[in-house]
Design a protein around this motif. Structure first.
Motif, PDB file in Angstrom:
ATOM      1  N   ARG A  15      12.794  28.245   9.580  1.00 32.04           N
ATOM      2  CA  ARG A  15      12.530  26.869  10.029  1.00 32.04           C
ATOM      3  C   ARG A  15      11.456  26.824  11.109  1.00 32.04           C
ATOM      4  N   ASP A  16      11.595  27.656  12.136  1.00 36.55           N
ATOM      5  CA  ASP A  16      10.612  27.664  13.225  1.00 36.55           C
ATOM      6  C   ASP A  16       9.237  28.089  12.729  1.00 36.55           C
ATOM      7  N   ASP A  17       9.203  29.039  11.800  1.00 35.07           N
ATOM      8  CA  ASP A  17       7.923  29.480  11.230  1.00 35.07           C
ATOM      9  C   ASP A  17       7.236  28.321  10.509  1.00 35.07           C
ATOM     10  N   PHE A  18       8.023  27.562   9.751  1.00 34.22           N
ATOM     11  CA  PHE A  18       7.458  26.430   9.016  1.00 34.22           C
ATOM     12  C   PHE A  18       6.871  25.403   9.980  1.00 34.22           C
ATOM     13  N   VAL A  19       7.619  25.069  11.005  1.00 27.88           N
ATOM     14  CA  VAL A  19       7.139  24.077  11.980  1.00 27.88           C
ATOM     15  C   VAL A  19       5.861  24.574  12.654  1.00 27.88           C
ATOM     16  N   VAL A  41       4.938  16.176  11.380  1.00 27.28           N
ATOM     17  CA  VAL A  41       5.976  17.068  10.881  1.00 27.28           C
ATOM     18  C   VAL A  41       7.308  16.449  11.288  1.00 27.28           C
ATOM     19  N   ILE A  42       8.148  16.155  10.299  1.00 22.03           N
ATOM     20  CA  ILE A  42       9.394  15.435  10.544  1.00 22.03           C
ATOM     21  C   ILE A  42      10.560  16.261  10.003  1.00 22.03           C
ATOM     22  N   ALA A  43      11.582  16.431  10.831  1.00 20.96           N
ATOM     23  CA  ALA A  43      12.802  17.136  10.414  1.00 20.96           C
ATOM     24  C   ALA A  43      13.788  16.120   9.855  1.00 20.96           C
ATOM     25  N   ASP A  44      14.388  16.443   8.729  1.00 24.17           N
ATOM     26  CA  ASP A  44      15.399  15.567   8.134  1.00 24.17           C
ATOM     27  C   ASP A  44      16.606  15.493   9.068  1.00 24.17           C
ATOM     28  N   GLU A  45      17.159  14.302   9.234  1.00 25.18           N
ATOM     29  CA  GLU A  45      18.266  14.144  10.180  1.00 25.18           C
ATOM     30  C   GLU A  45      19.591  14.678   9.652  1.00 25.18           C
ATOM     31  N   GLU A  46      19.717  14.864   8.340  1.00 25.91           N
ATOM     32  CA  GLU A  46      20.977  15.337   7.776  1.00 25.91           C
ATOM     33  C   GLU A  46      20.939  16.788   7.315  1.00 25.91           C
ATOM     34  N   ASN A  47      19.786  17.256   6.878  1.00 26.36           N
ATOM     35  CA  ASN A  47      19.677  18.613   6.354  1.00 26.36           C
ATOM     36  C   ASN A  47      18.633  19.374   7.172  1.00 26.36           C
ATOM     37  N   PRO A  48      19.054  20.327   7.991  1.00 25.07           N
ATOM     38  CA  PRO A  48      18.107  21.037   8.855  1.00 25.07           C
ATOM     39  C   PRO A  48      17.110  21.925   8.115  1.00 25.07           C
ATOM     40  N   TYR A  52       9.563  17.061   6.322  1.00 26.77           N
ATOM     41  CA  TYR A  52       8.622  16.148   5.686  1.00 26.77           C
ATOM     42  C   TYR A  52       7.277  16.261   6.381  1.00 26.77           C
ATOM     43  N   LEU A  53       6.218  16.166   5.616  1.00 26.12           N
ATOM     44  CA  LEU A  53       4.868  16.039   6.167  1.00 26.12           C
ATOM     45  C   LEU A  53       4.379  14.657   5.791  1.00 26.12           C
ATOM     46  N   ASN A  54       4.057  13.879   6.805  1.00 31.79           N
ATOM     47  CA  ASN A  54       3.552  12.521   6.636  1.00 31.79           C
ATOM     48  C   ASN A  54       2.085  12.551   7.055  1.00 31.79           C
ATOM     49  N   GLU A  55       1.182  12.359   6.105  1.00 36.37           N
ATOM     50  CA  GLU A  55      -0.241  12.534   6.382  1.00 36.37           C
ATOM     51  C   GLU A  55      -1.033  11.290   5.983  1.00 36.37           C
ATOM     52  N   VAL A  56      -2.098  11.036   6.752  1.00 34.50           N
ATOM     53  CA  VAL A  56      -2.976   9.893   6.496  1.00 34.50           C
ATOM     54  C   VAL A  56      -4.422  10.373   6.542  1.00 34.50           C
ATOM     55  N   TYR A  57      -5.177   9.961   5.537  1.00 38.74           N
ATOM     56  CA  TYR A  57      -6.593  10.318   5.410  1.00 38.74           C
ATOM     57  C   TYR A  57      -7.411   9.051   5.207  1.00 38.74           C
ATOM     58  N   ALA A  58      -8.678   9.126   5.490  1.00 35.90           N
ATOM     59  CA  ALA A  58      -9.558   7.963   5.345  1.00 35.90           C
ATOM     60  C   ALA A  58      -9.517   7.431   3.917  1.00 35.90           C
ATOM     61  N   ASP A  59      -9.482   8.348   2.951  1.00 38.67           N
ATOM     62  CA  ASP A  59      -9.477   7.977   1.538  1.00 38.67           C
ATOM     63  C   ASP A  59      -9.100   9.211   0.722  1.00 38.67           C
ATOM     64  N   LEU A  60      -9.039   9.057  -0.581  1.00 37.97           N
ATOM     65  CA  LEU A  60      -8.675  10.175  -1.447  1.00 37.97           C
ATOM     66  C   LEU A  60      -9.672  11.320  -1.331  1.00 37.97           C
ATOM     67  N   ASP A  61     -10.945  11.011  -1.156  1.00 41.37           N
ATOM     68  CA  ASP A  61     -11.947  12.071  -0.994  1.00 41.37           C
ATOM     69  C   ASP A  61     -11.671  12.910   0.255  1.00 41.37           C
ATOM     70  N   ALA A  62     -11.245  12.269   1.336  1.00 47.01           N
ATOM     71  CA  ALA A  62     -10.930  13.003   2.570  1.00 47.01           C
ATOM     72  C   ALA A  62      -9.722  13.911   2.347  1.00 47.01           C
ATOM     73  N   PHE A  63      -8.720  13.417   1.609  1.00 44.00           N
ATOM     74  CA  PHE A  63      -7.581  14.274   1.296  1.00 44.00           C
ATOM     75  C   PHE A  63      -8.020  15.443   0.420  1.00 44.00           C
ATOM     76  N   THR A  64      -8.867  15.181  -0.556  1.00 44.94           N
ATOM     77  CA  THR A  64      -9.346  16.251  -1.435  1.00 44.94           C
ATOM     78  C   THR A  64     -10.091  17.309  -0.623  1.00 44.94           C
ATOM     79  N   ALA A  65     -10.887  16.877   0.346  1.00 45.65           N
ATOM     80  CA  ALA A  65     -11.581  17.829   1.222  1.00 45.65           C
ATOM     81  C   ALA A  65     -10.556  18.668   1.991  1.00 45.65           C
ATOM     82  N   HIS A  66      -9.501  18.037   2.472  1.00 46.43           N
ATOM     83  CA  HIS A  66      -8.439  18.766   3.178  1.00 46.43           C
ATOM     84  C   HIS A  66      -7.770  19.767   2.237  1.00 46.43           C
ATOM     85  N   ALA A  67      -7.448  19.310   1.027  1.00 43.20           N
ATOM     86  CA  ALA A  67      -6.719  20.142   0.072  1.00 43.20           C
ATOM     87  C   ALA A  67      -7.526  21.334  -0.423  1.00 43.20           C
ATOM     88  N   THR A  68      -8.834  21.297  -0.265  1.00 43.29           N
ATOM     89  CA  THR A  68      -9.673  22.428  -0.675  1.00 43.29           C
ATOM     90  C   THR A  68     -10.187  23.207   0.529  1.00 43.29           C
TER      91      THR A  68
END
Length: 101
Positions: A15-19, A41-48, A52-68
């Motif tokens: 868990r700590d490594d992931f965070v 980075v969000i920890a689930d309140e019921e299952n340790p 969750y990763l909640n991410e926001v990018y300018a647009d799909l192209d920005a996410f694609t740049a991140h993903a590559t």
């Protein structure tokens, strides 16, 4: 704005490594990828073992740049050894104006 929420199930002993890996990815992405706007980075309140990763990018192209890019690759090279996922929970574009308090 292109946004998504994904979940990962992490082996309890890692868990700590992931965070740490997710925070390292967040810092690198936000500092060096111009289209990256939010990376939470969000920890689930019921299952340790669930995160969750909640991410926001300018647009799909920005996410694609991140993903590559190097931060994404490094995260999956590490986390892929002890985490299952991602499970896509939500992805899409913000519609209309943001609500304000």
């Amino acid at each position: 704005m292109y946004q998504f929420l994904v979940s990962f199930t992490v082996q309890p002993e890692h868990r700590d490594d992931f965070v740490r890996a997710a925070h390292r990815t967040a810092r690198g992405s936000l500092a060096n990828e111009p289209g990256s706007h939010r990376f939470e980075v969000i920890a689930d309140e019921e299952n340790p073992d669930v995160f969750y990763l909640n991410e926001v990018y300018a647009d799909l192209d920005a996410f694609t740049a991140h993903a590559t890019g190097p931060y994404f690759a490094a995260f999956f090279a590490e986390a892929g050894t002890y985490a299952e996922g991602p499970t896509w929970l939500m992805r899409g574009n913000l519609v209309g104006d943001k609500a304000t308090a």
